[in-house]
Design a protein around this motif. Structure first.
Motif, PDB file in Angstrom:
ATOM      1  N   ASN A   9     -17.131  89.063   1.608  1.00 20.98           N
ATOM      2  CA  ASN A   9     -18.422  88.933   2.280  1.00 20.98           C
ATOM      3  C   ASN A   9     -19.498  89.444   1.328  1.00 20.98           C
ATOM      4  O   ASN A   9     -19.702  90.651   1.191  1.00 20.98           O
ATOM      5  CB  ASN A   9     -18.421  89.751   3.587  1.00 20.98           C
ATOM      6  N   GLN A  66      -4.707  93.164  11.791  1.00 23.01           N
ATOM      7  CA  GLN A  66      -5.043  93.209  13.220  1.00 23.01           C
ATOM      8  C   GLN A  66      -3.988  93.983  14.008  1.00 23.01           C
ATOM      9  O   GLN A  66      -4.293  94.618  15.011  1.00 23.01           O
ATOM     10  CB  GLN A  66      -5.155  91.788  13.775  1.00 23.01           C
ATOM     11  N   THR A  85      -4.238  79.152   8.139  1.00 20.35           N
ATOM     12  CA  THR A  85      -5.349  79.066   9.095  1.00 20.35           C
ATOM     13  C   THR A  85      -5.503  80.332   9.931  1.00 20.35           C
ATOM     14  O   THR A  85      -6.329  80.368  10.853  1.00 20.35           O
ATOM     15  CB  THR A  85      -5.133  77.866  10.038  1.00 20.35           C
ATOM     16  N   CYS A  86      -4.738  81.384   9.637  1.00 20.56           N
ATOM     17  CA  CYS A  86      -4.780  82.619  10.438  1.00 20.56           C
ATOM     18  C   CYS A  86      -5.579  83.704   9.715  1.00 20.56           C
ATOM     19  O   CYS A  86      -5.400  83.919   8.516  1.00 20.56           O
ATOM     20  CB  CYS A  86      -3.380  83.137  10.703  1.00 20.56           C
ATOM     21  N   CYS A  87      -6.426  84.392  10.464  1.00 22.91           N
ATOM     22  CA  CYS A  87      -7.118  85.571   9.938  1.00 22.91           C
ATOM     23  C   CYS A  87      -6.259  86.787  10.277  1.00 22.91           C
ATOM     24  O   CYS A  87      -6.042  87.104  11.445  1.00 22.91           O
ATOM     25  CB  CYS A  87      -8.504  85.706  10.558  1.00 22.91           C
ATOM     26  N   ILE A 132      -8.932  92.610   7.752  1.00 20.98           N
ATOM     27  CA  ILE A 132     -10.067  92.790   6.850  1.00 20.98           C
ATOM     28  C   ILE A 132      -9.621  93.588   5.624  1.00 20.98           C
ATOM     29  O   ILE A 132      -8.576  94.243   5.647  1.00 20.98           O
ATOM     30  CB  ILE A 132     -11.237  93.519   7.546  1.00 20.98           C
ATOM     31  N   ASN A 159     -11.202  86.600   1.331  1.00 21.81           N
ATOM     32  CA  ASN A 159     -12.517  85.960   1.442  1.00 21.81           C
ATOM     33  C   ASN A 159     -13.602  87.037   1.454  1.00 21.81           C
ATOM     34  O   ASN A 159     -13.826  87.688   2.474  1.00 21.81           O
ATOM     35  CB  ASN A 159     -12.583  85.125   2.729  1.00 21.81           C
ATOM     36  N   THR A 213     -12.550  89.348   4.656  1.00 13.48           N
ATOM     37  CA  THR A 213     -11.463  89.056   5.581  1.00 13.48           C
ATOM     38  C   THR A 213     -10.235  88.555   4.815  1.00 13.48           C
ATOM     39  O   THR A 213     -10.357  87.976   3.737  1.00 13.48           O
ATOM     40  CB  THR A 213     -11.883  88.004   6.613  1.00 13.48           C
ATOM     41  N   HIS A 217      -6.780  86.195   4.956  1.00 12.07           N
ATOM     42  CA  HIS A 217      -6.264  85.025   5.666  1.00 12.07           C
ATOM     43  C   HIS A 217      -4.913  84.612   5.102  1.00 12.07           C
ATOM     44  O   HIS A 217      -4.600  84.888   3.937  1.00 12.07           O
ATOM     45  CB  HIS A 217      -7.236  83.846   5.533  1.00 12.07           C
ATOM     46  N   ARG A 218      -4.127  83.954   5.921  1.00 12.07           N
ATOM     47  CA  ARG A 218      -2.933  83.235   5.472  1.00 12.07           C
ATOM     48  C   ARG A 218      -2.955  81.886   6.171  1.00 12.07           C
ATOM     49  O   ARG A 218      -2.850  81.816   7.393  1.00 12.07           O
ATOM     50  CB  ARG A 218      -1.646  83.993   5.786  1.00 12.07           C
TER      51      ARG A 218
END
Length: 321
Positions: free
Chosen positions: A227, A289, A255-257, A260, A225, A250, A252-253
């Motif tokens: 920015n 993360q 619904t999880c972030c 970055i 995603n 960012t 994502h997979r």
């Protein structure tokens, strides 16, 4: 032969005809029944192939059918002298075939078509008129060029991430056209990712680069995603005309972030098609993360490189992160 499906070029029709000719007659008849819903009963192989091409809406629709076997596509590519990894999956072989047929078309539409930007290549300092009036004019031109360059970068990112993310099986959108045709043949990808440890991968060539990026979203289910606001996008153009687009966002997979990313593209205008750009280099860095120390907040995705630093990415040799 009657005109084939509306989504096929003349070269694709010929290629599919040659590929179908590798099937046994009973396999062709069965495929004809599937494509035409048993409304056409061919008397021979030629009529079967003609009906299959006529009622197929696109090359991809035809080749994805179960009755067009993976081994048949592999055999076709081998007969054409196209060496591919024996372990290639069917969807990868389809991309190889489509790219082969596309290479034989002078009017093959590839890369990003961008109508707005008309970016001027920067001249060396001191070559333009001196004095305050000349300086003001030069500064005005520079600001206008920066605006055009940024417009190209924004439009490119919207185009690139839309077609890449559409390949994600978890995405509700239908997959858009993705493949090596969007890259220059000697494109280079440098992929650095930090999870529990740092890993670096390098790929060269349109096929490998295209397939590696595709695997991130199609097999690893990632969603990138970007920015495009608040410092997440920066663009520069070199004196040789290569445009560098740097974007952060960012990862994502579902619904999880997960973390970055930072991605930097080198774009070169295609000299054979007006307002069309193709990708010359890709530098992708993903920080998960799990790579952060406990309690360390995730930083805001933004591009920290200055304009001069981004100019270094215009070099042909892959930049080291």
């Amino acid at each position: 032969m009657a005109s084939a499906g509306t989504g096929m070029s003349e070269r694709e029709q010929k290629g599919c005809q040659e590929l179908l000719d590798l099937l046994h007659t009973d396999e062709l008849i069965a495929l004809t029944d599937t494509v035409t819903n048993r409304l056409v009963q061919p008397d021979n192989r030629q009529e079967a192939i003609r009906a299959i091409l006529l009622y197929s809406q696109s090359t991809e629709e035809l080749l994805k059918r179960k009755k067009v076997f993976r081994d048949t596509i592999f055999k076709y590519l081998a007969l054409k002298g196209i060496i591919v990894p024996p372990s290639s999956e069917k969807h990868q072989l389809i991309n190889y075939a489509k790219h082969y047929w596309c290479e034989h078309l002078q009017d093959c539409g590839t890369g990003l078509k961008c109508e707005k930007p008309n970016i001027k290549i920067p001249e060396e300092e001191g070559k333009q008129g001196g004095g305050k009036q000349g300086g003001d004019k030069q500064e005005g031109n520079k600001q206008e060029d920066n605006k055009e360059c940024h417009s190209l970068g924004e439009e490119f990112c919207q185009w690139f991430f839309a077609i890449l993310n559409s390949q994600n099986p978890l995405c509700a959108k239908s997959p858009e056209e993705w493949g090596p045709q969007h890259f220059w043949d000697d494109v280079v990808l440098r992929f650095c990712y930090n999870t529990s440890e740092q890993n670096v991968e390098e790929y060269s060539g349109a096929e490998l680069v295209s397939l590696r990026l595709l695997s991130l979203v199609k097999e690893e289910y990632l969603y990138l995603n970007p920015n495009l606001n608040s410092g997440g996008l920066k663009c520069v153009v070199s004196r040789h005309g290569l445009v560098v687009v740097a974007v952060a966002g960012t990862v994502h997979r579902n619904t999880c972030c997960l973390g970055i990313f930072e991605q930097i593209f080198g774009l070169i205008r295609c000299p054979f098609r007006e307002n069309t750009w193709k990708i010359k280099s890709v530098h992708l860095r993903i920080v998960g993360q799990t790579a952060l120390e406990p309690g360390t907040p995730m930083e805001k995705p933004c591009i920290k490189y200055e304009q001069q630093e981004l100019q270094e990415f215009a070099l042909v040799k892959p930049h080291r992160f």
